[in-house]
Motif scaffolding. Structure first.
Motif, PDB file in Angstrom:
ATOM      1  N   GLY A   1      91.058  55.081  33.796  1.00  0.00           N
ATOM      2  CA  GLY A   1      89.717  54.741  34.275  1.00  0.00           C
ATOM      3  C   GLY A   1      89.738  54.701  35.790  1.00  0.00           C
ATOM      4  O   GLY A   1      90.700  54.197  36.382  1.00  0.00           O
ATOM      5  N   PHE A   2      88.716  55.212  36.421  1.00  0.00           N
ATOM      6  CA  PHE A   2      88.582  55.277  37.888  1.00  0.00           C
ATOM      7  C   PHE A   2      89.700  56.114  38.522  1.00  0.00           C
ATOM      8  O   PHE A   2      89.850  56.141  39.734  1.00  0.00           O
ATOM      9  CB  PHE A   2      88.609  53.873  38.529  1.00  0.00           C
TER      10      PHE A   2
ATOM     11  N   HIS B   1      91.426  57.540  27.534  1.00  0.00           N
ATOM     12  CA  HIS B   1      90.870  57.138  28.833  1.00  0.00           C
ATOM     13  C   HIS B   1      91.084  55.643  29.063  1.00  0.00           C
ATOM     14  O   HIS B   1      90.282  54.975  29.702  1.00  0.00           O
ATOM     15  CB  HIS B   1      89.383  57.509  28.880  1.00  0.00           C
TER      16      HIS B   1
ATOM     17  N   HIS C   1      80.429  62.674  33.587  1.00  0.00           N
ATOM     18  CA  HIS C   1      80.109  61.491  32.767  1.00  0.00           C
ATOM     19  C   HIS C   1      78.787  61.733  32.039  1.00  0.00           C
ATOM     20  O   HIS C   1      77.731  61.251  32.486  1.00  0.00           O
ATOM     21  CB  HIS C   1      79.992  60.250  33.655  1.00  0.00           C
TER      22      HIS C   1
ATOM     23  N   ASP D   1      84.237  61.909  30.721  1.00  0.00           N
ATOM     24  CA  ASP D   1      84.796  60.570  30.575  1.00  0.00           C
ATOM     25  C   ASP D   1      83.847  59.584  29.887  1.00  0.00           C
ATOM     26  O   ASP D   1      82.627  59.765  29.922  1.00  0.00           O
ATOM     27  CB  ASP D   1      85.086  59.987  31.967  1.00  0.00           C
ATOM     28  N   ASP D   2      84.484  58.533  29.360  1.00  0.00           N
ATOM     29  CA  ASP D   2      83.787  57.291  28.992  1.00  0.00           C
ATOM     30  C   ASP D   2      83.064  57.320  27.651  1.00  0.00           C
ATOM     31  O   ASP D   2      82.020  56.681  27.492  1.00  0.00           O
ATOM     32  CB  ASP D   2      82.786  56.847  30.090  1.00  0.00           C
TER      33      ASP D   2
ATOM     34  N   HIS E   1      89.070  50.186  30.329  1.00  0.00           N
ATOM     35  CA  HIS E   1      88.334  50.798  31.444  1.00  0.00           C
ATOM     36  C   HIS E   1      87.722  49.719  32.339  1.00  0.00           C
ATOM     37  O   HIS E   1      86.588  49.841  32.808  1.00  0.00           O
ATOM     38  CB  HIS E   1      87.252  51.734  30.912  1.00  0.00           C
TER      39      HIS E   1
HETATM   40 ZN   LIG Z   1      85.899  56.592  33.244  1.00  0.00          ZN
END
Ligand SMILES: [Zn+2]
Length: 270
Positions: free
Chosen positions: A151-152, A101, A224, A40-41, A105
């Motif tokens: 996100g999350f 994603h 991550h 992610d991210d 976010h």
């Molecule tokens: Zn994320």
């Protein structure tokens, strides 16, 4: 004295015999699992990607394994040819599938409550953020992002409604199994993950959850990479090498759907 020696003997015997017997109690896995690496991210780091992303893609290429990278899509707004080219190059190599994603976010406080980009936010706003991602991907990268993961992983019923109206998305990572929004939902097994706690890859903890799920066909495991120091990265390498020794099959979300012939509005069978 004699009984003390006997009990010590018994204790050491038990360590030698009982513990392996307990481990052997868990049924053996009959076939290797499919693994979907959900990392992610991805973000624009001063016009480029963070060096830790490069380390991630170099390592997965070296091991010849597939993975999937979630883009925080507002990073595609500003024209940054170097950043876009990096994504396009990885996409062209065919080992990585990029996914949506979310746009911001973000999470924030409203009174005592924490609100997320896709949780407790009106449907119109969620839909706008969702659709903007594939709009940008098509414009700036020249391809679509077939999977979405919030996100999350924070979602609500408005997310499902908005997502059901997003024609570019076919897969919902960690989505709502009761309300799959016309997508293929690929769910998570809480105890089987790259990181535990968040940001810290742990082979030991992965193995504990993995041993408890010997019949599960696939695992979508989250990480991550931009948060991985060298030490954390070494933990990730250990975990991947364990999975390779298990003959795990690493696939992208889209490949998995195709391979299994999964239909929309269902949850991938576990
Ligand atoms: Zn994320």
């Amino acid at each position: 004295m004699k009984s003390r020696i006997l009990s010590l003997l018994w204790a050491s015997l038990c360590l030698a015999i009982c513990l392996p017997a307990m481990a052997a109690d868990a049924p053996a896995r009959k076939s290797p699992p499919y693994i979907i690496l959900k990392v992610d991210d991805l973000n624009n780091n001063g016009g480029e990607v963070h060096p830790r992303w490069q380390k991630f893609v170099d390592f997965t290429a070296e091991r010849k394994i597939k993975s999937s990278i979630g883009i925080i899509c507002n990073s595609l707004e500003k024209d940054d040819p170097k950043y876009f080219q990096w994504i396009k190059d990885q996409h062209a190599k065919g080992l990585i599938e990029f996914w949506n994603h979310g746009y911001t976010h973000k999470s924030w406080k409203e009174g005592d409550k924490t609100v997320y980009e896709f949780k407790d936010v009106p449907y119109e706003q969620q839909k706008k953020n969702l659709l903007r991602c594939n709009e940008l991907a098509k414009q700036k990268l020249g391809f679509t992002l077939p999977a979405f993961g919030a996100g999350f992983n924070a979602i609500d019923e408005n997310t499902a409604k908005a997502l059901s109206e997003d024609p570019d998305t076919t897969i919902w990572l960690y989505g709502d199994k009761k309300n799959p929004a016309g997508k293929v939902v690929m769910d998570r097994v809480g105890s089987v993950n790259i990181e535990n706690p968040t940001f810290v890859p742990s082979l030991q903890r992965f193995k504990a959850g993995y041993a408890l799920n010997p019949t599960r066909d696939y695992f979508v495991i989250q990480g991550h990479p931009a948060q991985w120091t060298d030490e954390r990265f070494a933990g990730f390498v250990e975990l991947i090498d364990f999975l390779i020794s298990e003959k795990a099959v690493f696939v992208t979300p889209s490949e998995f759907v195709k391979l299994k012939g999964l239909k929309p509005a269902t949850t991938a069978k576990n």
